[in-house]
Design a protein around this motif. Structure first.
Motif, PDB file in Angstrom:
ATOM      1  N   PHE A  78      33.248 -51.630 -18.238  1.00  0.00           N
ATOM      2  CA  PHE A  78      32.705 -52.516 -19.268  1.00  0.00           C
ATOM      3  C   PHE A  78      33.370 -52.233 -20.610  1.00  0.00           C
ATOM      4  O   PHE A  78      33.458 -51.086 -21.035  1.00  0.00           O
ATOM      5  CB  PHE A  78      31.191 -52.325 -19.402  1.00  0.00           C
ATOM      6  CG  PHE A  78      30.438 -52.643 -18.141  1.00  0.00           C
ATOM      7  CD1 PHE A  78      29.918 -53.908 -17.925  1.00  0.00           C
ATOM      8  CD2 PHE A  78      30.257 -51.690 -17.153  1.00  0.00           C
ATOM      9  CE1 PHE A  78      29.237 -54.218 -16.765  1.00  0.00           C
ATOM     10  CE2 PHE A  78      29.577 -51.975 -15.990  1.00  0.00           C
ATOM     11  CZ  PHE A  78      29.062 -53.255 -15.796  1.00  0.00           C
ATOM     12  N   ILE A  80      33.507 -53.779 -24.759  1.00  0.00           N
ATOM     13  CA  ILE A  80      33.043 -54.719 -25.785  1.00  0.00           C
ATOM     14  C   ILE A  80      34.292 -55.108 -26.558  1.00  0.00           C
ATOM     15  O   ILE A  80      34.747 -54.394 -27.444  1.00  0.00           O
ATOM     16  CB  ILE A  80      31.988 -54.101 -26.709  1.00  0.00           C
ATOM     17  CG1 ILE A  80      30.850 -53.481 -25.898  1.00  0.00           C
ATOM     18  CG2 ILE A  80      31.452 -55.154 -27.678  1.00  0.00           C
ATOM     19  CD1 ILE A  80      30.043 -54.465 -25.101  1.00  0.00           C
ATOM     20  N   TYR A  96      28.245 -60.156 -29.279  1.00  0.00           N
ATOM     21  CA  TYR A  96      29.227 -59.232 -28.711  1.00  0.00           C
ATOM     22  C   TYR A  96      29.862 -59.836 -27.466  1.00  0.00           C
ATOM     23  O   TYR A  96      29.161 -60.374 -26.605  1.00  0.00           O
ATOM     24  CB  TYR A  96      28.565 -57.899 -28.360  1.00  0.00           C
ATOM     25  CG  TYR A  96      27.995 -57.189 -29.562  1.00  0.00           C
ATOM     26  CD1 TYR A  96      28.789 -56.336 -30.316  1.00  0.00           C
ATOM     27  CD2 TYR A  96      26.668 -57.381 -29.943  1.00  0.00           C
ATOM     28  CE1 TYR A  96      28.276 -55.684 -31.429  1.00  0.00           C
ATOM     29  CE2 TYR A  96      26.153 -56.731 -31.055  1.00  0.00           C
ATOM     30  CZ  TYR A  96      26.962 -55.901 -31.793  1.00  0.00           C
ATOM     31  OH  TYR A  96      26.449 -55.265 -32.908  1.00  0.00           O
ATOM     32  N   ILE A  98      31.554 -59.213 -24.026  1.00  0.00           N
ATOM     33  CA  ILE A  98      31.644 -58.182 -22.988  1.00  0.00           C
ATOM     34  C   ILE A  98      32.686 -58.604 -21.962  1.00  0.00           C
ATOM     35  O   ILE A  98      32.664 -59.739 -21.468  1.00  0.00           O
ATOM     36  CB  ILE A  98      30.289 -57.988 -22.282  1.00  0.00           C
ATOM     37  CG1 ILE A  98      29.175 -57.738 -23.302  1.00  0.00           C
ATOM     38  CG2 ILE A  98      30.364 -56.855 -21.269  1.00  0.00           C
ATOM     39  CD1 ILE A  98      27.779 -57.810 -22.701  1.00  0.00           C
ATOM     40  N   LYS A 158      29.537 -51.462 -31.136  1.00  0.00           N
ATOM     41  CA  LYS A 158      30.387 -51.868 -30.018  1.00  0.00           C
ATOM     42  C   LYS A 158      30.631 -50.692 -29.082  1.00  0.00           C
ATOM     43  O   LYS A 158      30.514 -50.813 -27.855  1.00  0.00           O
ATOM     44  CB  LYS A 158      31.720 -52.414 -30.536  1.00  0.00           C
ATOM     45  CG  LYS A 158      31.677 -53.847 -31.031  1.00  0.00           C
ATOM     46  CD  LYS A 158      32.964 -54.232 -31.750  1.00  0.00           C
ATOM     47  CE  LYS A 158      34.190 -54.068 -30.888  1.00  0.00           C
ATOM     48  NZ  LYS A 158      35.426 -54.448 -31.603  1.00  0.00           N
ATOM     49  N   ARG A 162      29.046 -50.267 -25.252  1.00  0.00           N
ATOM     50  CA  ARG A 162      29.951 -50.043 -24.130  1.00  0.00           C
ATOM     51  C   ARG A 162      29.512 -48.816 -23.339  1.00  0.00           C
ATOM     52  O   ARG A 162      29.453 -48.845 -22.100  1.00  0.00           O
ATOM     53  CB  ARG A 162      31.379 -49.868 -24.624  1.00  0.00           C
ATOM     54  CG  ARG A 162      32.393 -49.659 -23.499  1.00  0.00           C
ATOM     55  CD  ARG A 162      33.760 -49.322 -24.032  1.00  0.00           C
ATOM     56  NE  ARG A 162      33.789 -47.991 -24.650  1.00  0.00           N
ATOM     57  CZ  ARG A 162      34.871 -47.443 -25.182  1.00  0.00           C
ATOM     58  NH1 ARG A 162      36.016 -48.115 -25.209  1.00  0.00           N
ATOM     59  NH2 ARG A 162      34.825 -46.232 -25.715  1.00  0.00           N
TER      60      ARG A 162
END
Length: 315
Positions: A78, A80, A96, A98, A158, A162
């Motif tokens: 993952f 951001i 945000y 993703i 961010k 994450r």
């Protein structure tokens, strides 16, 4: 192209003897076919071939072999990727972006989605209700009274978000939970099915093509979970007069419904596939035979079309 629709069935089982002995209830028709969290709070595999299924020994062996290939854990990363400030008439928030990527190989189907901080908050609250002990060491980035829109705070958040997603995904029961899967897929799926209900088939397909690969990765332990979305793709392609694409989506759904004659999608899906195969000049006879055999073993009072099932999802 006007097309008649026909009836359908499911399939899934676990790798061990204990798993194969365990069966679960079908999920309600009000949402995707992911079971609610079980005793361990995660999405378990549905039961395997029904006891009265007509599969030969060879077919059953092939079925188990294919299922075991799918049990291999898919690892996701993952990121951001970016963040932007959204200003509405009565609110201001940070959105945000993703990016979800499968590790270990080139991922041509990386998923890109957007969530705001409040969406993460809802996820955290939902997970705490079921997994309070499992996530007690997972730090959730707190909201601040001031400075939420400064560049420094956005960059800091961010990184924190994450890490938060990565830590949640590392916990098996959490990454398999409906709460976690819904956070990453439900907004897009809800929009896609809403477009289908409105007859906006091209828009629905644009969304489904992006979200289905992610849904498949997140629910590899429960392949039947993606069946409603694949059937929605079939319906959209068919109503846009693209029978070949519709048939392809249907084949993917049927593959996940092997030996699952009791699944609510099995008969309607088979029925739709018979019509598509006939239009395409494919082998519709074997599909028709399967359909008739299933209806004899599991008679229903009223036939429900595939489209009727699809429009009820994600209401």
């Amino acid at each position: 192209m006007a097309s008649a629709e026909h009836p359908g069935n499911p399939g899934w089982t676990g790798p061990t003897t204990q798993d194969t002995a365990r069966t679960e209830q079908e999920a309600p028709a009000t949402g995707p076919d992911l079971p609610r969290p079980g005793p361990e709070g995660h999405l378990d595999a549905h039961g395997g071939p029904s006891s009265n299924c007509s599969m030969t020994t060879r077919e059953l062996q092939d079925y188990w072999r294919n299922e075991k290939r799918r049990w291999k854990h898919v690892k996701l990363l993952f990121e951001i990727a970016s963040a932007r400030i959204e200003e509405r008439k009565v609110s201001k928030f940070v959105m945000y972006q993703i990016v979800v990527i499968q590790t270990g190989s080139f991922d041509s189907n990386k998923a890109v989605l957007e969530r705001r901080y409040s969406d993460f908050e809802k996820l955290q609250k939902a997970l705490l209700k079921t997994f309070s002990e499992e996530i007690e060491d997972v730090v959730f980035p707190k909201k601040h009274l001031l400075g939420n829109f400064t560049e420094e705070m956005i960059c800091e958040r961010k990184l924190a978000l994450r890490e938060y997603l990565g830590l949640l995904y590392a916990i098996r029961c959490v990454r398999r939970s409906r709460e976690f899967v819904d956070f990453l897929t439900r907004p897009e799926l809800s929009e896609a099915f809403g477009c289908l209900r409105a007859g906006q088939y091209t828009r629905a397909l644009d969304i489904l093509v992006r979200v289905v690969p992610l849904q498949e990765k997140l629910t590899a332990h429960c392949p039947v979970a993606v069946v409603p979305a694949l059937c929605a793709m079939l319906v959209c392609h068919r109503d846009l007069e693209r029978p070949a694409e519709a048939f392809s989506a249907g084949e993917r759904a049927l593959q996940r419904l092997q030996a699952r004659e009791g699944h609510r999608y099995y008969v309607p899906l088979l029925d739709a596939m018979v019509s598509l195969a006939y239009v395409l000049g494919r082998d519709f006879v074997s599909l028709q035979r399967k359909l008739e055999e299933t209806q004899l073993r599991r008679p229903t009072h009223r036939g429900v079309t595939l489209k009727e099932l699809a429009v009820r999802e994600y209401l």
